[in-house]
Write a protein that holds these residues in place. Sequence first.
Motif, short mmCIF file in Angstrom:
data_model
loop_
_atom_site.label_atom_id
_atom_site.label_comp_id
_atom_site.label_asym_id
_atom_site.label_seq_id
_atom_site.Cartn_x
_atom_site.Cartn_y
_atom_site.Cartn_z
N ARG A 1 0.58 7.96 -11.20
CA ARG A 1 1.43 6.80 -11.48
C ARG A 1 1.21 5.68 -10.48
O ARG A 1 1.38 4.51 -10.78
N GLY A 2 0.83 6.02 -9.25
CA GLY A 2 0.62 4.99 -8.24
C GLY A 2 -0.84 4.60 -8.13
O GLY A 2 -1.26 3.51 -8.53
N ILE A 3 -1.64 5.53 -7.62
CA ILE A 3 -3.03 5.22 -7.27
C ILE A 3 -3.88 4.92 -8.50
O ILE A 3 -4.56 3.90 -8.58
N GLU A 4 -3.82 5.83 -9.48
CA GLU A 4 -4.70 5.67 -10.65
C GLU A 4 -4.34 4.42 -11.45
O GLU A 4 -5.20 3.64 -11.83
N ARG A 5 -3.06 4.21 -11.65
CA ARG A 5 -2.65 3.07 -12.46
C ARG A 5 -3.09 1.74 -11.81
O ARG A 5 -3.55 0.82 -12.47
N THR A 6 -2.97 1.69 -10.50
CA THR A 6 -3.38 0.48 -9.78
C THR A 6 -4.88 0.24 -9.94
O THR A 6 -5.33 -0.87 -10.24
N THR B 1 0.84 -1.21 0.00
CA THR B 1 0.00 0.00 0.00
C THR B 1 0.87 1.26 0.00
O THR B 1 0.65 2.19 -0.78
N ILE B 2 1.84 1.28 0.88
CA ILE B 2 2.72 2.45 0.99
C ILE B 2 3.47 2.69 -0.32
O ILE B 2 3.55 3.81 -0.81
N GLY B 3 3.97 1.61 -0.91
CA GLY B 3 4.72 1.72 -2.17
C GLY B 3 3.87 2.39 -3.25
O GLY B 3 4.35 3.25 -3.99
N ILE B 4 2.60 2.00 -3.32
CA ILE B 4 1.73 2.56 -4.37
C ILE B 4 1.42 4.03 -4.09
O ILE B 4 1.48 4.87 -4.99
N SER C 1 7.44 15.76 1.39
CA SER C 1 7.36 15.10 0.09
C SER C 1 6.39 13.93 0.23
O SER C 1 6.19 13.39 1.32
N ARG C 2 5.76 13.57 -0.89
CA ARG C 2 4.80 12.46 -0.87
C ARG C 2 5.45 11.17 -0.36
O ARG C 2 4.88 10.42 0.41
N ALA D 1 -9.26 -4.82 -1.02
CA ALA D 1 -8.68 -4.23 0.19
C ALA D 1 -7.56 -3.26 -0.16
O ALA D 1 -7.45 -2.19 0.44
N LEU D 2 -6.77 -3.62 -1.16
CA LEU D 2 -5.63 -2.77 -1.51
C LEU D 2 -6.07 -1.39 -2.01
O LEU D 2 -5.58 -0.37 -1.53
N THR D 3 -7.04 -1.37 -2.93
CA THR D 3 -7.46 -0.07 -3.47
C THR D 3 -8.16 0.77 -2.41
O THR D 3 -8.16 2.00 -2.49
N SER D 4 -8.75 0.14 -1.41
CA SER D 4 -9.38 0.90 -0.32
C SER D 4 -8.32 1.42 0.66
O SER D 4 -8.38 2.56 1.11
N ALA D 5 -7.37 0.55 0.99
CA ALA D 5 -6.32 0.97 1.93
C ALA D 5 -5.54 2.14 1.36
O ALA D 5 -5.13 3.06 2.08
N ILE D 6 -5.36 2.13 0.04
CA ILE D 6 -4.67 3.25 -0.62
C ILE D 6 -5.38 4.55 -0.30
O ILE D 6 -4.76 5.56 0.04
#
Length: 451
Positions: free
Chosen positions: A165-170, A155-158, A342-343, A320-325
């Motif tokens: 690049r992280g959230i939307e792509r996933t 989750t943190i990596g995304i 920084s992000r 779960a992953l897309t929600s935890a994000i």
Amino acid sequence: MSASASGAKREQWSSRRGFVLAAVGSAVGLGNMWRFSYLTAENGGAAFVLFYLLIAVLVGLPLLLAELVVGRGAQASPIRALEHFGGRRWRPLGGVFVLTGFLILSYYGVIAGWTLRYAMAGIVGGFAADAGAHFGEVASGWDAFAFHGLFMGITIGIVAGGVKRGIERTAVVLMPTLFALVVGLALYAFWLPGSSAGYAYYLSPDFSKLLSASVLKDAAGQAFFSLSLGMGAMLTFASYFDRERNLAGECLTIGGADVAVAFVAGLVVFPLIFALGLEQAVGGSTLGALFITLPQTFVELGMVGRLVGCVFFAALAVGALTSAISLLEVVVASAVDGLGWSRRRAAWLAGGSATLLGIPSAASLDFLGLLDAVANNVFLLGGGLALSLFVGFAMRDPSAEIAPGTVAARWWPWWRRLLRYAVPAFLIFVLAFALPETWAAGVAFFASAGG
Ligand code: PFF
């Protein structure tokens, strides 16, 4: 990129589809499957489902639109967005949202860890014959810690990768996959002999259960949790969205998709359980119902069951992953906007803290259950109430943010009236039951832990 309330450049979704899928990804998660099926089982089946649907539409959708309007209008994370429209005295509410994000993420990661562990069991070793005992092992001790840590790391990596690049792509890759998996599983369950009793349980309401305040409270908490409402997650995602679209349409798409997935997940869970005659296990359900009854089903179905089980838990992990994000993003966006971090730094620090905060939940199922009750019955319902009043009274002209530049629709004033009167009245009523009940649960937990 566009200017934010703070004047700095802000990241944006690359497309409308990216925003909608990310928001649907936030909504669709463990809430739709784990929480929805355990509460449906605890509250006697279809009557609860009906309540949940009504509340999701009548209370959830107006509030979802409220969050979208505030977030997109301010182009800022919750604390700043509330300040932008309501002045400094609303900042603390944004602070409460961030705190709620931490709280939920801490135990959400633990449950998500169980799903990873079970998905792996489908590939390596198979599901254990004694599902109850096995769940006990998975849900406490080293397994629970390790898989919680693994899930949080992903989750943190995304989130560290950024909005586009992280959230939307996933979300763009995983959400369609999840829909396909859930529909496939529902079709599979439909063909199992004996599954019809599950449909009856799930779909024909026992109206004697319908009017209890406790069912109402659970249904309201579930509607909020499932739609990711009451803590600024939808607000934060909307803050990366451009100003051209009519938000009412997006609100219906997001809400509709969430309710549809919850409903179809029920079409997977209950027929499977009843086909195998495991309904007693559902009656005595606890937090772990999904993780005990379903693996038992999968064991009895042999090799096919192993495959289906693996797919089921993988789908759960994806949701779960897309929600935890989105939970982590509320905290990260606030740190980026408010503290100038920084992000990457914000993601690792906030995510790392939430991981540590999850340790007690990984060690004790009762503690996890208590946190879940407090987060939903107190924070999400209370946050929803405050937000409703904010948009209802404190904002000057919220309707103008629904679709800037277009002619006002006739229902817009009604939406605001709902947020001023009906939604707060309903939430105050529910909170009047939910607060004492949650308080008593907390006292009972600490009394038993102490003694
Ligand atoms: N809606 C998510 C689910 O149903 O699993 C959980 C959730 C995500 C709740 C984000 C709240 C939130 F802000």
